[in-house]
Design a protein around this motif. Structure first.
Motif, PDB file in Angstrom:
ATOM      1  N   ARG A   1       0.819  -1.214   0.000  1.00 21.20           N
ATOM      2  CA  ARG A   1       0.000   0.000   0.000  1.00 21.20           C
ATOM      3  C   ARG A   1       0.850   1.259   0.000  1.00 21.20           C
ATOM      4  O   ARG A   1       0.596   2.219  -0.730  1.00 21.20           O
ATOM      5  N   ASN A   2       1.902   1.254   0.833  1.00 19.80           N
ATOM      6  CA  ASN A   2       2.759   2.436   0.939  1.00 19.80           C
ATOM      7  C   ASN A   2       3.475   2.750  -0.369  1.00 19.80           C
ATOM      8  O   ASN A   2       3.566   3.909  -0.786  1.00 19.80           O
ATOM      9  N   ARG A   3       3.981   1.710  -1.024  1.00 21.81           N
ATOM     10  CA  ARG A   3       4.663   1.922  -2.309  1.00 21.81           C
ATOM     11  C   ARG A   3       3.692   2.440  -3.357  1.00 21.81           C
ATOM     12  O   ARG A   3       4.018   3.348  -4.136  1.00 21.81           O
ATOM     13  N   ARG A   4       2.484   1.873  -3.372  1.00 21.69           N
ATOM     14  CA  ARG A   4       1.503   2.287  -4.366  1.00 21.69           C
ATOM     15  C   ARG A   4       1.020   3.719  -4.100  1.00 21.69           C
ATOM     16  O   ARG A   4       0.820   4.501  -5.027  1.00 21.69           O
ATOM     17  N   ALA A   5       0.845   4.065  -2.830  1.00 19.60           N
ATOM     18  CA  ALA A   5       0.410   5.417  -2.479  1.00 19.60           C
ATOM     19  C   ALA A   5       1.443   6.447  -2.920  1.00 19.60           C
ATOM     20  O   ALA A   5       1.097   7.515  -3.447  1.00 19.60           O
ATOM     21  N   GLU A   6       2.714   6.115  -2.731  1.00 13.28           N
ATOM     22  CA  GLU A   6       3.768   7.036  -3.146  1.00 13.28           C
ATOM     23  C   GLU A   6       3.757   7.203  -4.669  1.00 13.28           C
ATOM     24  O   GLU A   6       3.914   8.327  -5.178  1.00 13.28           O
TER      25      GLU A   6
ATOM     26  N   LEU B   1      -5.545   6.068   0.444  1.00 10.46           N
ATOM     27  CA  LEU B   1      -5.514   4.957  -0.499  1.00 10.46           C
ATOM     28  C   LEU B   1      -6.126   3.709   0.125  1.00 10.46           C
ATOM     29  O   LEU B   1      -6.961   3.036  -0.486  1.00 10.46           O
ATOM     30  N   LEU B   2      -5.745   3.403   1.370  1.00 15.42           N
ATOM     31  CA  LEU B   2      -6.335   2.263   2.070  1.00 15.42           C
ATOM     32  C   LEU B   2      -5.991   2.382   3.562  1.00 15.42           C
ATOM     33  O   LEU B   2      -4.820   2.263   3.931  1.00 15.42           O
ATOM     34  N   PRO B   3      -6.971   2.618   4.431  1.00 14.31           N
ATOM     35  CA  PRO B   3      -6.699   2.750   5.860  1.00 14.31           C
ATOM     36  C   PRO B   3      -6.160   1.460   6.452  1.00 14.31           C
ATOM     37  O   PRO B   3      -6.398   0.365   5.923  1.00 14.31           O
ATOM     38  N   ASN B   4      -5.441   1.575   7.553  1.00 16.54           N
ATOM     39  CA  ASN B   4      -4.887   0.392   8.207  1.00 16.54           C
ATOM     40  C   ASN B   4      -5.971  -0.595   8.632  1.00 16.54           C
ATOM     41  O   ASN B   4      -5.767  -1.809   8.599  1.00 16.54           O
TER      42      ASN B   4
ATOM     43  N   VAL C   1      -9.609  -1.050  -4.739  1.00 16.87           N
ATOM     44  CA  VAL C   1      -9.235  -2.343  -5.322  1.00 16.87           C
ATOM     45  C   VAL C   1      -8.591  -2.128  -6.683  1.00 16.87           C
ATOM     46  O   VAL C   1      -7.573  -2.763  -7.017  1.00 16.87           O
ATOM     47  N   GLU C   2      -9.158  -1.226  -7.454  1.00 17.46           N
ATOM     48  CA  GLU C   2      -8.589  -0.919  -8.767  1.00 17.46           C
ATOM     49  C   GLU C   2      -7.178  -0.357  -8.643  1.00 17.46           C
ATOM     50  O   GLU C   2      -6.279  -0.706  -9.437  1.00 17.46           O
ATOM     51  N   ALA C   3      -6.962   0.481  -7.638  1.00 17.17           N
ATOM     52  CA  ALA C   3      -5.682   1.176  -7.510  1.00 17.17           C
ATOM     53  C   ALA C   3      -4.575   0.294  -6.951  1.00 17.17           C
ATOM     54  O   ALA C   3      -3.423   0.401  -7.379  1.00 17.17           O
ATOM     55  N   VAL C   4      -4.919  -0.567  -5.988  1.00 16.86           N
ATOM     56  CA  VAL C   4      -3.848  -1.307  -5.307  1.00 16.86           C
ATOM     57  C   VAL C   4      -4.127  -2.810  -5.224  1.00 16.86           C
ATOM     58  O   VAL C   4      -3.249  -3.588  -4.828  1.00 16.86           O
ATOM     59  N   GLY C   5      -5.318  -3.240  -5.630  1.00 20.25           N
ATOM     60  CA  GLY C   5      -5.699  -4.642  -5.490  1.00 20.25           C
ATOM     61  C   GLY C   5      -4.783  -5.637  -6.183  1.00 20.25           C
ATOM     62  O   GLY C   5      -4.355  -6.625  -5.570  1.00 20.25           O
ATOM     63  N   PRO C   6      -4.448  -5.429  -7.470  1.00 18.00           N
ATOM     64  CA  PRO C   6      -3.603  -6.418  -8.147  1.00 18.00           C
ATOM     65  C   PRO C   6      -2.268  -6.650  -7.440  1.00 18.00           C
ATOM     66  O   PRO C   6      -1.807  -7.802  -7.336  1.00 18.00           O
TER      67      PRO C   6
END
Length: 224
Positions: A165-170, A179-182, A210-215
């Motif tokens: 999540r952190n890498r994708r948010a950056e 992007l996704l809460p803990n 899910v679209e942004a970080v799910g895969p």
């Protein structure tokens, strides 16, 4: 200024191809606002740290103090913490100052507020002191607590998901919690979905997330 600003925000969203993301987030906020009106209102004392340890009479006095503060906040169109913080109110409940001078001496209690509005607060305390025990309302026994700490294996999986999540948010230029809460990461770790549709059904998870970080998360969730 708000309508032109809204137009600019819409243009920014369209350029970033995130209009659908914003729409889903707004719809979720609307739904949660409507749902909250149907729930039984939360006792305000449960939001004050340390209130659980008070006696029933002190809890009743704290409830009166919160009503007093809320009234002043509405009249002055100010946030409640700008009237007086929770902890100074809590100390006033416990120490029961005899007059507004003693009230003003409590650390963190605004002196002007104590002198100008403190008499009403002390009157409320006096009325509570005279109530029979049967009329006191103690701290709610059925106050909901958190779900507790998850098992170590769930925490370990959630930590791995958090790194994704952190890498994708950056990369997206988004706040990590947006992007996704803990809490959603924990829910995903517990459910361990094996495809994007199952991930979208996890409580608290939006389809745009899910679209942004799910895969990328499925690579962590799928065994092997």
């Amino acid at each position: 200024y708000l309508l032109p600003l809204a137009d600019l925000l819409v243009q920014d969203l369209e350029r970033a191809d995130r209009t659908a993301w914003a729409k889903e987030e707004c719809e979720s906020l609307e739904a949660s606002a409507v749902a909250s009106t149907d729930d039984e209102p939360e006792d305000p004392v449960t939001r004050v740290k340390g209130a659980r340890d008070l006696s029933p009479r002190e809890v009743t006095a704290l409830r009166e103090a919160l009503v007093w503060r809320d009234r002043l906040a509405r009249e002055r169109d100010r946030a409640t913490f700008r009237i007086v913080g929770d902890q100074p109110l809590l100390e006033a409940v416990v120490t029961r100052p005899l007059d507004t001078r003693e009230l003003a001496e409590i650390k963190g209690f605004p002196k002007g507020m104590a002198r100008g509005e403190g008499e009403e607060l002390l009157d409320r305390f006096d009325k509570v002191a005279q109530l029979p025990d049967a009329e006191l309302i103690p701290y709610p026994k059925n106050h909901r607590r958190g779900p507790g700490r998850p098992p170590p294996e769930v925490e370990e999986l959630a930590d791995r998901l958090k790194a994704v999540r952190n890498r994708r948010a950056e990369a997206l230029g988004l706040d990590r919690g947006m992007l996704l809460p803990n809490a959603a990461l924990i829910a995903i770790a517990i459910a361990s979905p094996q495809d994007l549709e199952a991930m979208a059904r996890v409580e608290g998870v939006r389809r745009w997330q899910v679209e942004a970080v799910g895969p990328a998360m499925l690579e962590v969730l799928r065994p092997g």
